[in-house]
Design a protein around this motif. Structure first.
Motif, PDB file in Angstrom:
ATOM      1  N   ARG A  58       0.834  -1.202   0.000  1.00  0.00           N
ATOM      2  CA  ARG A  58       0.000   0.000   0.000  1.00  0.00           C
ATOM      3  C   ARG A  58       0.870   1.254   0.000  1.00  0.00           C
ATOM      4  O   ARG A  58       0.559   2.249  -0.664  1.00  0.00           O
ATOM      5  CB  ARG A  58      -0.910  -0.021   1.229  1.00  0.00           C
ATOM      6  N   ALA A  59       1.978   1.201   0.732  1.00  0.00           N
ATOM      7  CA  ALA A  59       2.886   2.345   0.784  1.00  0.00           C
ATOM      8  C   ALA A  59       3.457   2.656  -0.591  1.00  0.00           C
ATOM      9  O   ALA A  59       3.686   3.827  -0.931  1.00  0.00           O
ATOM     10  CB  ALA A  59       4.009   2.081   1.783  1.00  0.00           C
ATOM     11  N   ASN A  60       3.665   1.626  -1.416  1.00  0.00           N
ATOM     12  CA  ASN A  60       4.178   1.853  -2.776  1.00  0.00           C
ATOM     13  C   ASN A  60       3.249   2.764  -3.560  1.00  0.00           C
ATOM     14  O   ASN A  60       3.676   3.733  -4.204  1.00  0.00           O
ATOM     15  CB  ASN A  60       4.317   0.524  -3.530  1.00  0.00           C
ATOM     16  N   THR A  61       1.947   2.464  -3.510  1.00  0.00           N
ATOM     17  CA  THR A  61       0.966   3.262  -4.232  1.00  0.00           C
ATOM     18  C   THR A  61       0.892   4.682  -3.680  1.00  0.00           C
ATOM     19  O   THR A  61       0.825   5.649  -4.433  1.00  0.00           O
ATOM     20  CB  THR A  61      -0.422   2.603  -4.159  1.00  0.00           C
ATOM     21  N   ASP A  62       0.911   4.792  -2.353  1.00  0.00           N
ATOM     22  CA  ASP A  62       0.872   6.118  -1.735  1.00  0.00           C
ATOM     23  C   ASP A  62       2.052   6.969  -2.194  1.00  0.00           C
ATOM     24  O   ASP A  62       1.909   8.164  -2.481  1.00  0.00           O
ATOM     25  CB  ASP A  62       0.885   5.999  -0.214  1.00  0.00           C
ATOM     26  N   ARG A  63       3.223   6.345  -2.284  1.00  0.00           N
ATOM     27  CA  ARG A  63       4.414   7.083  -2.722  1.00  0.00           C
ATOM     28  C   ARG A  63       4.312   7.482  -4.191  1.00  0.00           C
ATOM     29  O   ARG A  63       4.784   8.545  -4.592  1.00  0.00           O
ATOM     30  CB  ARG A  63       5.669   6.247  -2.482  1.00  0.00           C
ATOM     31  N   LEU A  68       3.704  11.703  -8.119  1.00  0.00           N
ATOM     32  CA  LEU A  68       3.026  12.330  -9.249  1.00  0.00           C
ATOM     33  C   LEU A  68       2.645  13.761  -8.902  1.00  0.00           C
ATOM     34  O   LEU A  68       2.779  14.671  -9.730  1.00  0.00           O
ATOM     35  CB  LEU A  68       1.782  11.528  -9.636  1.00  0.00           C
ATOM     36  N   GLN A  69       2.184  13.976  -7.679  1.00  0.00           N
ATOM     37  CA  GLN A  69       1.850  15.343  -7.252  1.00  0.00           C
ATOM     38  C   GLN A  69       3.073  16.246  -7.369  1.00  0.00           C
ATOM     39  O   GLN A  69       2.987  17.371  -7.882  1.00  0.00           O
ATOM     40  CB  GLN A  69       1.346  15.344  -5.811  1.00  0.00           C
ATOM     41  N   ALA A  70       4.226  15.761  -6.924  1.00  0.00           N
ATOM     42  CA  ALA A  70       5.458  16.555  -7.005  1.00  0.00           C
ATOM     43  C   ALA A  70       5.845  16.815  -8.458  1.00  0.00           C
ATOM     44  O   ALA A  70       6.273  17.926  -8.806  1.00  0.00           O
ATOM     45  CB  ALA A  70       6.585  15.834  -6.273  1.00  0.00           C
ATOM     46  N   ALA A  71       5.688  15.812  -9.316  1.00  0.00           N
ATOM     47  CA  ALA A  71       6.029  15.977 -10.730  1.00  0.00           C
ATOM     48  C   ALA A  71       5.100  16.977 -11.404  1.00  0.00           C
ATOM     49  O   ALA A  71       5.528  17.787 -12.240  1.00  0.00           O
ATOM     50  CB  ALA A  71       5.968  14.628 -11.447  1.00  0.00           C
ATOM     51  N   LEU A  72       3.819  16.953 -11.065  1.00  0.00           N
ATOM     52  CA  LEU A  72       2.867  17.908 -11.630  1.00  0.00           C
ATOM     53  C   LEU A  72       3.138  19.320 -11.121  1.00  0.00           C
ATOM     54  O   LEU A  72       2.969  20.301 -11.864  1.00  0.00           O
ATOM     55  CB  LEU A  72       1.435  17.491 -11.278  1.00  0.00           C
ATOM     56  N   CYS A  82      -3.799  15.988  -6.647  1.00  0.00           N
ATOM     57  CA  CYS A  82      -3.983  14.549  -6.803  1.00  0.00           C
ATOM     58  C   CYS A  82      -4.864  13.955  -5.707  1.00  0.00           C
ATOM     59  O   CYS A  82      -4.762  14.331  -4.534  1.00  0.00           O
ATOM     60  CB  CYS A  82      -2.629  13.838  -6.791  1.00  0.00           C
ATOM     61  N   TYR A  83      -5.708  13.018  -6.119  1.00  0.00           N
ATOM     62  CA  TYR A  83      -6.566  12.265  -5.216  1.00  0.00           C
ATOM     63  C   TYR A  83      -6.428  10.793  -5.576  1.00  0.00           C
ATOM     64  O   TYR A  83      -6.338  10.440  -6.753  1.00  0.00           O
ATOM     65  CB  TYR A  83      -8.026  12.684  -5.364  1.00  0.00           C
ATOM     66  N   TYR A 295       9.082   7.353 -14.692  1.00  0.00           N
ATOM     67  CA  TYR A 295       7.694   6.905 -14.675  1.00  0.00           C
ATOM     68  C   TYR A 295       6.776   8.010 -14.178  1.00  0.00           C
ATOM     69  O   TYR A 295       5.697   8.241 -14.740  1.00  0.00           O
ATOM     70  CB  TYR A 295       7.538   5.656 -13.807  1.00  0.00           C
ATOM     71  N   LEU A 296       7.190   8.706 -13.140  1.00  0.00           N
ATOM     72  CA  LEU A 296       6.373   9.796 -12.619  1.00  0.00           C
ATOM     73  C   LEU A 296       6.228  10.909 -13.656  1.00  0.00           C
ATOM     74  O   LEU A 296       5.154  11.517 -13.788  1.00  0.00           O
ATOM     75  CB  LEU A 296       6.989  10.335 -11.330  1.00  0.00           C
ATOM     76  N   GLU A 297       7.291  11.164 -14.418  1.00  0.00           N
ATOM     77  CA  GLU A 297       7.204  12.160 -15.490  1.00  0.00           C
ATOM     78  C   GLU A 297       6.287  11.674 -16.608  1.00  0.00           C
ATOM     79  O   GLU A 297       5.565  12.470 -17.224  1.00  0.00           O
ATOM     80  CB  GLU A 297       8.602  12.461 -16.042  1.00  0.00           C
ATOM     81  N   THR A 298       6.285  10.376 -16.863  1.00  0.00           N
ATOM     82  CA  THR A 298       5.348   9.800 -17.843  1.00  0.00           C
ATOM     83  C   THR A 298       3.918  10.099 -17.434  1.00  0.00           C
ATOM     84  O   THR A 298       3.095  10.562 -18.242  1.00  0.00           O
ATOM     85  CB  THR A 298       5.547   8.274 -17.943  1.00  0.00           C
ATOM     86  N   LEU A 299       3.610   9.845 -16.169  1.00  0.00           N
ATOM     87  CA  LEU A 299       2.269  10.094 -15.664  1.00  0.00           C
ATOM     88  C   LEU A 299       1.918  11.578 -15.731  1.00  0.00           C
ATOM     89  O   LEU A 299       0.837  11.961 -16.203  1.00  0.00           O
ATOM     90  CB  LEU A 299       2.152   9.600 -14.222  1.00  0.00           C
TER      91      LEU A 299
END
Length: 317
Positions: A58-63, A68-72, A82-83, A295-299
């Motif tokens: 679960r922590a993986n998804t939270d991170r 993604l929030q930081a990348a945006l 992000c939600y 990956y985060l930049e992809t998103l």
């Protein structure tokens, strides 16, 4: 100010937060039908078998959502919020949409932590989010797939290269068979012209090309235990077939998944590895994407592109 912000609904399958949550989680997957004691014990034993139990999953998804929030925020500070919305655990997809509406968000983009589209996977997430958004008067668009995003392909091909290096300097890359895989789905999707198998093969071929790999194939894994047939061959059967053809080294590349979770840590690292050992195969696995910046930049880029398309369609671009 809220009217100018764009909500980002980050959707994923979900996982229980503790061992106590497994029965509720399994019951939700089974559409309200509680699992039998045997089924519950089987799933619980799988979580217990992986290092650290369910908590890191679960922590993986939270991170990833936080990343993604930081990348945006790098793309456009203060513009995106992000939600999280999970298919089978809290906060559910509907909860995420509700929280956006409660915060005054009126426009949103949804994206799933899975690069490949199927009506049975990503399509089901979108359907639930769309229905809740319509009920709340929230405008939402979706990134349906991003399986050929250049940064995703770069991140995956880098992982394949590093994975090949694990076999030692004396092993030529061509001596290692790269076995790409993804979560199986019911075989009837092939009758629906569903893009899922095609998109996965496109990703596999693009990654292999960028990594300079010619010795590769695609397989399926983690099929559901139902009476209907699922896409195959299964990874365990593929390992047996490769051994029968003389292969000695296999690199598992589960490109259909983006983080460490049960299908990777148990189905590959424990189950598939045990089969490989019995067959005399050396089996290694690529690292998962998790919070890789690429990956985060992809998103982030996929979300921003969808938001721009929405603005242009409304004459705001």
């Amino acid at each position: 100010m809220a009217d100018n912000r764009i909500g980002v609904l980050v959707m994923s399958y979900g996982t229980p937060e503790s061992m106590d949550d497994i029965e509720t989680y399994y019951t939700h997957i089974r559409r309200g039908h509680p699992p039998t004691p045997e089924q519950l014990q089987d799933l619980s034993s799988r979580y217990e078998a992986i290092v650290g139990g369910v908590f890191p999953l679960r922590a993986n998804t939270d991170r990833q959502v936080a990343g993604l929030q930081a990348a945006l925020d790098e793309v456009d500070p203060g513009r995106y919020v992000c939600y999280q919305g999970l298919k089978h655990a809290r906060p559910y997809i509907e909860d995420g949409v509700q929280r956006m509406a409660d915060d005054g968000i009126r426009e949103a983009v949804g994206i799933v932590l899975a690069p490949h589209y199927s009506v049975m996977s990503v399509g089901s997430y979108i359907k639930r989010a769309e229905e809740q958004a319509q009920a709340l008067g929230l405008q939402i668009r979706f990134v349906e797939s991003y399986h050929l995003h250049p940064k995703l392909l770069l991140a995956l091909s880098d992982r394949v290269k590093r994975g090949l290096a694990r076999f030692g300097a004396d092993t030529a890359p061509a001596e290692v068979h790269v076995l790409f895989s993804a979560h199986s789905l019911p075989a009837r999707i092939t009758e629906m012209n569903d893009p899922y198998p095609r998109q996965l093969l496109e990703t596999a071929a693009a990654v292999a090309d960028r990594a300079g790999v010619t010795n590769w194939s695609f397989t399926w894994q983690s099929a559901g235990r139902t009476r209907e047939p699922w896409l195959g061959p299964d990874i365990l059967d593929s390992l047996r077939e490769l051994q029968g053809k003389g292969a000695a080294r296999v690199l598992s590349a589960p490109i259909g998944f983006v983080s460490d979770h049960l299908e990777v840590l148990y189905d590959i690292d424990l189950e598939a590895r045990q089969v490989a050992e019995r067959l005399g195969l050396q089996l290694e696995r690529i690292e998962m994407l998790n919070t890789d910046p690429l990956y985060l930049e992809t998103l982030a880029e996929s979300v921003a592109a969808e938001a721009r398309t929405a603005a242009e369609a409304q004459g705001q671009g």
